[in-house]
Write an enzyme that holds these catalytic residues in place. Structure first.
Site, mmCIF file in Angstrom:
data_model
loop_
_atom_site.group_PDB
_atom_site.id
_atom_site.type_symbol
_atom_site.label_atom_id
_atom_site.label_comp_id
_atom_site.label_asym_id
_atom_site.label_seq_id
_atom_site.Cartn_x
_atom_site.Cartn_y
_atom_site.Cartn_z
ATOM 1 N N PHE A 37 -3.579 -3.485 -0.991
ATOM 2 C CA PHE A 37 -5.236 -3.732 -0.903
ATOM 3 C C PHE A 37 -5.540 -5.243 -0.636
ATOM 4 O O PHE A 37 -4.721 -6.171 -1.180
ATOM 5 C CB PHE A 37 -5.914 -3.292 -2.285
ATOM 6 C CG PHE A 37 -5.905 -1.676 -2.459
ATOM 7 C CD1 PHE A 37 -6.995 -1.213 -2.061
ATOM 8 C CD2 PHE A 37 -4.787 -1.087 -2.991
ATOM 9 C CE1 PHE A 37 -6.885 0.333 -2.280
ATOM 10 C CE2 PHE A 37 -4.722 0.308 -3.144
ATOM 11 C CZ PHE A 37 -5.706 0.994 -3.124
ATOM 12 N N THR B 124 0.337 1.555 -1.901
ATOM 13 C CA THR B 124 -0.776 1.359 -0.911
ATOM 14 C C THR B 124 -1.115 -0.258 -1.254
ATOM 15 O O THR B 124 -1.130 -0.856 -2.330
ATOM 16 C CB THR B 124 -1.995 1.992 -1.287
ATOM 17 O OG1 THR B 124 -1.755 3.270 -0.942
ATOM 18 C CG2 THR B 124 -3.083 1.520 -0.327
#
Length: 253
Positions: free
Chosen positions: A173, A171
């Site tokens: 960010f 992921t």
């Protein structure tokens, strides 16, 4: 001490990303919704927000791009977090697990493991929140799919590790804050802009980069809530813009 807001409960992957980027000498501020983490920075309760923008399995997180467009905040950093799921439960209760609680996306990313062990998936509002709720209201037969940091935070037992279906699960960010980020020799730049829904306007906008030999690595498109064309997000420019004044003109609805 630096305060960083994130969406979710303590023990969430977003909090793990904060520690990866800032180290443990930071205060994490849990927020209920994505809107709340932006508001926390705007009103001064937090210095930065850790905003998930893309997952290698689930794709782009459109809500984050919409909120970036709506707020006068800047990207100060980027975090790439390897997402590793663990199965946790109350200490000594591993053999009693029948039901697995987690956010629906976490359940989907561990579906093969859950089915192989004949567990029943139970969607929860938040994976780390499921761990928090289990400690507050202990129940036999309940397991949680979440990250290792949640087990450590709530004192739960790790039953199994690396249970995700896809091991190449990351992921990305953005670290979002006020003002401009410090310059660096190998900076990345992200831009969110809008153009009117007219022939050639997107081409003219993108041509400004090509004419300056700036490489674009990703382009996102989102419908504008005002109905005036689309919102576009260029995630990465492989160039450093050093001019004091804008070198390009943008059409904004």
């Amino acid at each position: 001490m630096t305060i960083v807001a994130f969406q979710g409960e303590h023990g969430a992957f977003s909090e793990e990303a904060i520690y990866q980027h800032f180290g443990k000498n930071v205060t994490s501020l849990p927020c209920r919704a994505f809107e709340d983490i932006f508001d926390a920075v705007v009103d001064g309760r937090a210095d930065y927000a850790a905003v998930p923008v893309e997952n290698s399995t689930a794709g782009s997180i459109n809500k984050s791009f919409d909120l970036l467009f709506d707020h006068d905040l800047k990207v100060h950093g980027e975090i790439l977090l390897r997402v590793r799921y663990v199965l946790i439960t109350l200490p000594g209760k591993a053999k009693e697990i029948k039901y697995i609680r987690a956010h629906h996306q976490s359940l989907a990313q561990c579906e093969t493991y859950i089915n192989r062990h004949h567990y029943t998936a139970v969607p929860w509002y938040d994976s780390a929140g499921a761990a928090k709720d289990l400690v507050a209201n202990p129940e036999d037969g309940i397991g949680i799919v979440t990250g290792r940091i949640a087990a450590e935070h709530y004192g739960l037992e790790i039953v199994d590790e690396d249970i995700e279906d896809f091991k190449n699960n990351f992921t990305r960010f953005f670290v979002v804050g006020k003002g401009d980020a410090p310059r660096a020799e190998r900076s990345k730049t992200s831009i969110v802009f809008a153009v009117p829904e007219q022939p050639g306007t997107l081409y003219e906008a993108l041509a400004q980069f090509a004419s300056r030999n700036i490489n674009l690595t990703k382009l996102e498109s989102r419908p504008a809530v005002t109905g005036c064309g689309n919102i576009f997000s260029i995630s990465t420019l492989t160039a450093i813009i050093r001019t004091a004044t804008p070198a390009m003109h943008w059409w904004v609805c």
